[in-house]
Scaffold this motif. Structure first.
Motif, PDB file in Angstrom:
ATOM      1  N   LEU A   1      39.322  47.958  41.078  1.00 53.06           N
ATOM      2  CA  LEU A   1      39.258  48.374  42.485  1.00 53.06           C
ATOM      3  C   LEU A   1      38.290  47.507  43.279  1.00 53.06           C
ATOM      4  O   LEU A   1      38.556  47.205  44.451  1.00 53.06           O
ATOM      5  CB  LEU A   1      38.869  49.846  42.590  1.00 53.06           C
ATOM      6  N   ASN A   2      37.188  47.101  42.661  1.00 53.17           N
ATOM      7  CA  ASN A   2      36.240  46.214  43.338  1.00 53.17           C
ATOM      8  C   ASN A   2      36.898  44.892  43.700  1.00 53.17           C
ATOM      9  O   ASN A   2      36.651  44.343  44.776  1.00 53.17           O
ATOM     10  CB  ASN A   2      35.011  45.969  42.464  1.00 53.17           C
ATOM     11  N   GLU A   3      37.717  44.362  42.803  1.00 49.48           N
ATOM     12  CA  GLU A   3      38.430  43.103  43.065  1.00 49.48           C
ATOM     13  C   GLU A   3      39.532  43.295  44.100  1.00 49.48           C
ATOM     14  O   GLU A   3      39.793  42.423  44.918  1.00 49.48           O
ATOM     15  CB  GLU A   3      39.061  42.565  41.770  1.00 49.48           C
ATOM     16  N   ARG A   4      40.182  44.441  44.063  1.00 57.97           N
ATOM     17  CA  ARG A   4      41.356  44.685  44.885  1.00 57.97           C
ATOM     18  C   ARG A   4      41.024  44.911  46.356  1.00 57.97           C
ATOM     19  O   ARG A   4      41.898  44.796  47.216  1.00 57.97           O
ATOM     20  CB  ARG A   4      42.113  45.908  44.339  1.00 57.97           C
ATOM     21  N   VAL A   5      39.771  45.202  46.671  1.00 56.09           N
ATOM     22  CA  VAL A   5      39.378  45.513  48.041  1.00 56.09           C
ATOM     23  C   VAL A   5      39.861  44.452  49.025  1.00 56.09           C
ATOM     24  O   VAL A   5      40.337  44.773  50.110  1.00 56.09           O
ATOM     25  CB  VAL A   5      37.838  45.681  48.135  1.00 56.09           C
ATOM     26  N   THR A   6      39.751  43.201  48.658  1.00 54.84           N
ATOM     27  CA  THR A   6      40.118  42.123  49.589  1.00 54.84           C
ATOM     28  C   THR A   6      41.319  41.317  49.100  1.00 54.84           C
ATOM     29  O   THR A   6      41.501  40.173  49.506  1.00 54.84           O
ATOM     30  CB  THR A   6      38.926  41.164  49.784  1.00 54.84           C
ATOM     31  N   LEU A   7      42.124  41.922  48.265  1.00 54.31           N
ATOM     32  CA  LEU A   7      43.238  41.188  47.677  1.00 54.31           C
ATOM     33  C   LEU A   7      44.475  42.063  47.657  1.00 54.31           C
ATOM     34  O   LEU A   7      44.413  43.242  47.306  1.00 54.31           O
ATOM     35  CB  LEU A   7      42.865  40.783  46.239  1.00 54.31           C
ATOM     36  N   SER A   8      45.593  41.496  48.013  1.00 60.03           N
ATOM     37  CA  SER A   8      46.851  42.226  47.976  1.00 60.03           C
ATOM     38  C   SER A   8      47.798  41.512  47.021  1.00 60.03           C
ATOM     39  O   SER A   8      47.977  40.299  47.102  1.00 60.03           O
ATOM     40  CB  SER A   8      47.462  42.278  49.377  1.00 60.03           C
ATOM     41  N   SER A   9      48.350  42.271  46.082  1.00 53.66           N
ATOM     42  CA  SER A   9      49.330  41.686  45.171  1.00 53.66           C
ATOM     43  C   SER A   9      50.263  42.780  44.677  1.00 53.66           C
ATOM     44  O   SER A   9      49.851  43.939  44.516  1.00 53.66           O
ATOM     45  CB  SER A   9      48.648  40.990  43.995  1.00 53.66           C
ATOM     46  N   ALA A  10      51.510  42.433  44.458  1.00 60.05           N
ATOM     47  CA  ALA A  10      52.497  43.398  43.976  1.00 60.05           C
ATOM     48  C   ALA A  10      52.106  43.935  42.603  1.00 60.05           C
ATOM     49  O   ALA A  10      52.220  45.133  42.341  1.00 60.05           O
ATOM     50  CB  ALA A  10      53.879  42.750  43.928  1.00 60.05           C
ATOM     51  N   ARG A  11      51.634  43.054  41.726  1.00 60.10           N
ATOM     52  CA  ARG A  11      51.218  43.516  40.395  1.00 60.10           C
ATOM     53  C   ARG A  11      49.996  44.428  40.505  1.00 60.10           C
ATOM     54  O   ARG A  11      49.898  45.427  39.792  1.00 60.10           O
ATOM     55  CB  ARG A  11      50.921  42.337  39.471  1.00 60.10           C
ATOM     56  N   GLY A  12      49.091  44.119  41.416  1.00 63.12           N
ATOM     57  CA  GLY A  12      47.941  44.987  41.648  1.00 63.12           C
ATOM     58  C   GLY A  12      48.372  46.360  42.133  1.00 63.12           C
ATOM     59  O   GLY A  12      47.825  47.386  41.701  1.00 63.12           O
ATOM     60  N   ASP A  13      49.386  46.388  42.993  1.00 59.57           N
ATOM     61  CA  ASP A  13      49.910  47.670  43.476  1.00 59.57           C
ATOM     62  C   ASP A  13      50.481  48.490  42.323  1.00 59.57           C
ATOM     63  O   ASP A  13      50.300  49.704  42.264  1.00 59.57           O
ATOM     64  CB  ASP A  13      50.983  47.450  44.542  1.00 59.57           C
ATOM     65  N   GLU A  14      51.167  47.829  41.411  1.00 57.98           N
ATOM     66  CA  GLU A  14      51.735  48.530  40.248  1.00 57.98           C
ATOM     67  C   GLU A  14      50.636  49.090  39.357  1.00 57.98           C
ATOM     68  O   GLU A  14      50.740  50.217  38.864  1.00 57.98           O
ATOM     69  CB  GLU A  14      52.667  47.608  39.455  1.00 57.98           C
ATOM     70  N   HIS A  15      49.584  48.326  39.154  1.00 62.08           N
ATOM     71  CA  HIS A  15      48.458  48.824  38.342  1.00 62.08           C
ATOM     72  C   HIS A  15      47.801  50.024  39.025  1.00 62.08           C
ATOM     73  O   HIS A  15      47.405  50.981  38.352  1.00 62.08           O
ATOM     74  CB  HIS A  15      47.426  47.719  38.099  1.00 62.08           C
TER      75      HIS A  15
END
Length: 105
Positions: A58-72
């Motif tokens: 979640l700390n990494e995802r704050v400023t990053l958008s990715s389809a795989r991140g959304d799935e996780h």
């Protein structure tokens, strides 16, 4: 490969080494790797470790958008409710829900 051969701990160790060696600019790869690690820890019933890894995710995802991140993130939100009795899980779930709402807006 290690995961599929039954070496669960070795799989996680390899993924961690991969992230340590990864160029800091490869943020999507690191994010995906953290998601895989957390999911594997969860499947092994290492709930506290999975929560720590999901926090890093979640700390990494704050400023990053990715389809795989959304799935996780979706996987995390499905997995956490069953473990709300464990310290920190409810807070992590709340944070994940906020992250999902931000993405939706």
């Amino acid at each position: 490969m290690r995961w599929h051969l039954g070496d669960q701990a070795g799989s996680i160790a390899s993924l961690r080494r991969s992230n340590q060696a990864r160029d800091p600019r490869e943020r999507q790869g690191r994010l995906h790797c953290l998601g895989v690690i957390a999911e594997r820890q969860f499947r092994m019933r290492h709930i506290e470790a999975a929560c720590q890894t999901w926090t890093s995710f979640l700390n990494e995802r704050v400023t990053l958008s990715s389809a795989r991140g959304d799935e996780h993130l979706k996987t995390m939100l499905k997995a956490l409710p069953a473990y709300r009795g464990i310290a920190g899980v409810s807070d992590l779930e709340d944070r994940a829900r906020q992250a999902a709402q931000l993405k939706a807006t």
